[in-house]
Design a protein around this motif. Sequence first.
Motif, mmCIF file in Angstrom:
data_model
loop_
_atom_site.group_PDB
_atom_site.id
_atom_site.type_symbol
_atom_site.label_atom_id
_atom_site.label_comp_id
_atom_site.label_asym_id
_atom_site.label_seq_id
_atom_site.Cartn_x
_atom_site.Cartn_y
_atom_site.Cartn_z
ATOM 1 N N SER A 128 0.837 -1.211 0.000
ATOM 2 C CA SER A 128 0.000 0.000 0.000
ATOM 3 C C SER A 128 0.868 1.255 0.000
ATOM 4 N N LEU A 129 1.951 1.229 0.746
ATOM 5 C CA LEU A 129 2.877 2.361 0.758
ATOM 6 C C LEU A 129 3.440 2.588 -0.641
ATOM 7 N N ALA A 169 -0.034 13.474 7.178
ATOM 8 C CA ALA A 169 -1.292 13.095 7.854
ATOM 9 C C ALA A 169 -2.265 12.465 6.854
ATOM 10 N N VAL A 170 -2.338 13.033 5.660
ATOM 11 C CA VAL A 170 -3.253 12.505 4.631
ATOM 12 C C VAL A 170 -2.786 11.126 4.155
ATOM 13 N N THR A 171 -1.496 10.968 3.917
ATOM 14 C CA THR A 171 -1.018 9.664 3.439
ATOM 15 C C THR A 171 -1.140 8.599 4.527
ATOM 16 N N ARG A 172 -0.983 8.986 5.794
ATOM 17 C CA ARG A 172 -1.184 8.017 6.879
ATOM 18 C C ARG A 172 -2.623 7.534 6.888
ATOM 19 N N LYS A 173 -3.567 8.465 6.728
ATOM 20 C CA LYS A 173 -4.997 8.090 6.665
ATOM 21 C C LYS A 173 -5.264 7.194 5.457
ATOM 22 N N THR A 174 -4.667 7.536 4.335
ATOM 23 C CA THR A 174 -4.826 6.731 3.116
ATOM 24 C C THR A 174 -4.297 5.323 3.336
#
Length: 187
Positions: A128-129, A169-174
């Motif tokens: 996913s990363l 923060a957005v990529t962590r949520k994604t």
Amino acid sequence: MCITEEKLVDRYGQGNPHERFMLIYKNYEVFLNLVESYEAGLFNRILYEREYNLRAKNGEDVGVRIQTNSLSDPTARQAIENILIREVIEEEKDSGNILEDTDDPEKHRRDIITLHMMRREYAVFDKSLKALSGRDYRITYRYINKEQKLEKIAEEEDLAYQSIKNLIAVTRKTLEQRTIPFFGEKL
């Protein structure tokens, strides 16, 4: 701050999917190394516990072994035992109940199941990363791999510090939305 192998495995085994996601996220740079280190230690622990317990059960002294029977081959027996222990750890196959002669077979089974879960869920997280877009991946990877602080990343990307912080923060949520549905609910 770095978490120890034992704490990581214990917390992972007790955690819910979100907690396990955060353990991978916060320890990404060393996660697989910690798993491998714990596996090596677990192998030795099982081996030593079996050796000690089997000697104690048979009333053997820890001293020099005297062979009383020409059919005995301690080297071959030890090699087979090593293979069986590796099989239990790597493939979750306890053929011959190899763990039964240890001090705490249930804890060893839980640890083995947890290690397998850790590897599978790490693979989901890692894929996913890598599925993030180019810039998002590049920035997030450098951040969670602890290659650079946010200030340095912002400077190199020619973006404001707050923009980088928001992007992280957005990529962590994604990542969380993409991975947690594929994590097991419980151990």
